[in-house]
Design a protein around this motif. Structure first.
Motif, PDB file in Angstrom:
ATOM      1  N   ALA A   8     134.709  83.968 -55.599  1.00 36.53           N
ATOM      2  CA  ALA A   8     136.084  84.054 -56.227  1.00 36.53           C
ATOM      3  C   ALA A   8     136.327  85.341 -56.971  1.00 36.53           C
ATOM      4  CB  ALA A   8     136.357  82.815 -57.258  1.00 36.53           C
ATOM      5  N   PHE A   9     137.459  85.940 -57.083  1.00 41.09           N
ATOM      6  CA  PHE A   9     137.931  87.029 -57.744  1.00 41.09           C
ATOM      7  C   PHE A   9     138.954  86.604 -58.634  1.00 41.09           C
ATOM      8  CE2 PHE A   9     140.612  90.663 -58.220  1.00 41.09           C
ATOM      9  CZ  PHE A   9     139.617  91.608 -58.911  1.00 41.09           C
ATOM     10  N   ALA A  58     129.944  82.535 -56.401  1.00 40.02           N
ATOM     11  CA  ALA A  58     129.755  83.894 -56.978  1.00 40.02           C
ATOM     12  C   ALA A  58     131.246  84.086 -57.468  1.00 40.02           C
ATOM     13  CB  ALA A  58     129.139  84.805 -56.133  1.00 40.02           C
ATOM     14  N   ILE A  59     131.425  84.787 -58.655  1.00 39.22           N
ATOM     15  CA  ILE A  59     132.438  85.312 -59.205  1.00 39.22           C
ATOM     16  C   ILE A  59     132.630  86.543 -59.473  1.00 39.22           C
ATOM     17  CG2 ILE A  59     134.173  84.654 -61.111  1.00 39.22           C
ATOM     18  CD1 ILE A  59     132.955  82.012 -61.573  1.00 39.22           C
ATOM     19  N   GLU A  60     133.691  87.325 -59.205  1.00 40.69           N
ATOM     20  CA  GLU A  60     133.963  88.641 -59.580  1.00 40.69           C
ATOM     21  C   GLU A  60     134.908  88.743 -60.704  1.00 40.69           C
ATOM     22  OE1 GLU A  60     133.192  92.775 -59.067  1.00 40.69           O
ATOM     23  OE2 GLU A  60     132.193  91.453 -58.288  1.00 40.69           O
ATOM     24  N   LEU A  61     135.012  89.542 -61.466  1.00 42.32           N
ATOM     25  CA  LEU A  61     136.194  89.662 -62.455  1.00 42.32           C
ATOM     26  C   LEU A  61     136.767  90.818 -62.285  1.00 42.32           C
ATOM     27  CD1 LEU A  61     134.465  87.978 -65.653  1.00 42.32           C
ATOM     28  CD2 LEU A  61     135.818  86.772 -63.923  1.00 42.32           C
ATOM     29  N   CYS A  62     138.324  91.018 -62.586  1.00 42.14           N
ATOM     30  CA  CYS A  62     138.855  92.320 -62.639  1.00 42.14           C
ATOM     31  C   CYS A  62     138.623  92.814 -63.427  1.00 42.14           C
ATOM     32  CB  CYS A  62     140.481  92.019 -62.267  1.00 42.14           C
ATOM     33  SG  CYS A  62     141.425  91.691 -64.017  1.00 42.14           S
ATOM     34  N   ALA A  74     130.609  84.576 -67.874  1.00 43.17           N
ATOM     35  CA  ALA A  74     129.144  84.413 -67.478  1.00 43.17           C
ATOM     36  C   ALA A  74     128.485  83.233 -68.037  1.00 43.17           C
ATOM     37  CB  ALA A  74     128.449  85.638 -67.628  1.00 43.17           C
ATOM     38  N   ALA A  75     128.741  82.893 -69.262  1.00 45.16           N
ATOM     39  CA  ALA A  75     128.385  81.688 -70.060  1.00 45.16           C
ATOM     40  C   ALA A  75     128.745  80.455 -69.766  1.00 45.16           C
ATOM     41  CB  ALA A  75     128.437  81.759 -71.478  1.00 45.16           C
ATOM     42  N   ALA A  76     130.029  80.663 -69.094  1.00 40.85           N
ATOM     43  CA  ALA A  76     130.556  79.217 -68.874  1.00 40.85           C
ATOM     44  C   ALA A  76     130.027  78.543 -67.257  1.00 40.85           C
ATOM     45  CB  ALA A  76     132.321  79.229 -68.635  1.00 40.85           C
ATOM     46  N   VAL A  79     126.554  80.613 -61.959  1.00 41.10           N
ATOM     47  CA  VAL A  79     126.591  81.437 -60.714  1.00 41.10           C
ATOM     48  C   VAL A  79     126.647  82.766 -61.111  1.00 41.10           C
ATOM     49  CG1 VAL A  79     127.674  79.638 -59.354  1.00 41.10           C
ATOM     50  CG2 VAL A  79     128.807  81.108 -60.552  1.00 41.10           C
ATOM     51  N   PRO A  80     126.269  83.862 -60.226  1.00 40.67           N
ATOM     52  CA  PRO A  80     126.436  85.263 -60.469  1.00 40.67           C
ATOM     53  C   PRO A  80     127.891  85.743 -60.880  1.00 40.67           C
ATOM     54  CG  PRO A  80     124.899  84.960 -58.639  1.00 40.67           C
ATOM     55  CD  PRO A  80     125.474  83.491 -58.881  1.00 40.67           C
TER      56      PRO A  80
END
Length: 102
Positions: A8-9, A58-62, A74-76, A79-80
């Motif tokens: 997810a982004f 995996a999660i990518e943040l803007c 990241a704490a929630a 997953v990477p």
């Protein structure tokens, strides 16, 4: 690589509604869900749901997520979590999300 990566982004946008503002891009190797949120609270809840209910791995943040916002996501989840980096984000009035939502 035989398994498809579900990722997810998550990006921040004023008045975003993650139920409406989302779209999938699917390739043979990666299925990427892009979702807009209005703030860090919404992003944190969304991240948990994506991992628990949608199998996101995996999660990518803007770049709108500052260090504090990234740490919250990241704490929630377990997953990477990666992040695109802006010290000031042009879509958020040239400030970090930490200034607005932190």
């Amino acid at each position: 690589m035989s398994d498809v990566l579900k990722a997810a982004f998550i990006f921040v946008a004023p008045n975003a509604d993650p139920a409406r503002n989302r779209n999938w891009v699917k390739t043979e190797a990666v299925e990427l869900l892009a979702v807009a949120v209005k703030d860090y609270d919404q992003a944190e809840a969304l991240a948990r749901d994506l991992v628990e209910k949608d199998g996101i791995k995996a999660i990518e943040l803007c770049g709108g997520f500052g260090a504090a916002g990234t740490a919250r996501i990241a704490a929630a989840v377990d997953v990477p979590v990666g992040v695109v980096r802006f010290d000031v984000h042009p879509g958020l009035g040239n400030v970090s999300g930490d200034t607005l939502f932190g």
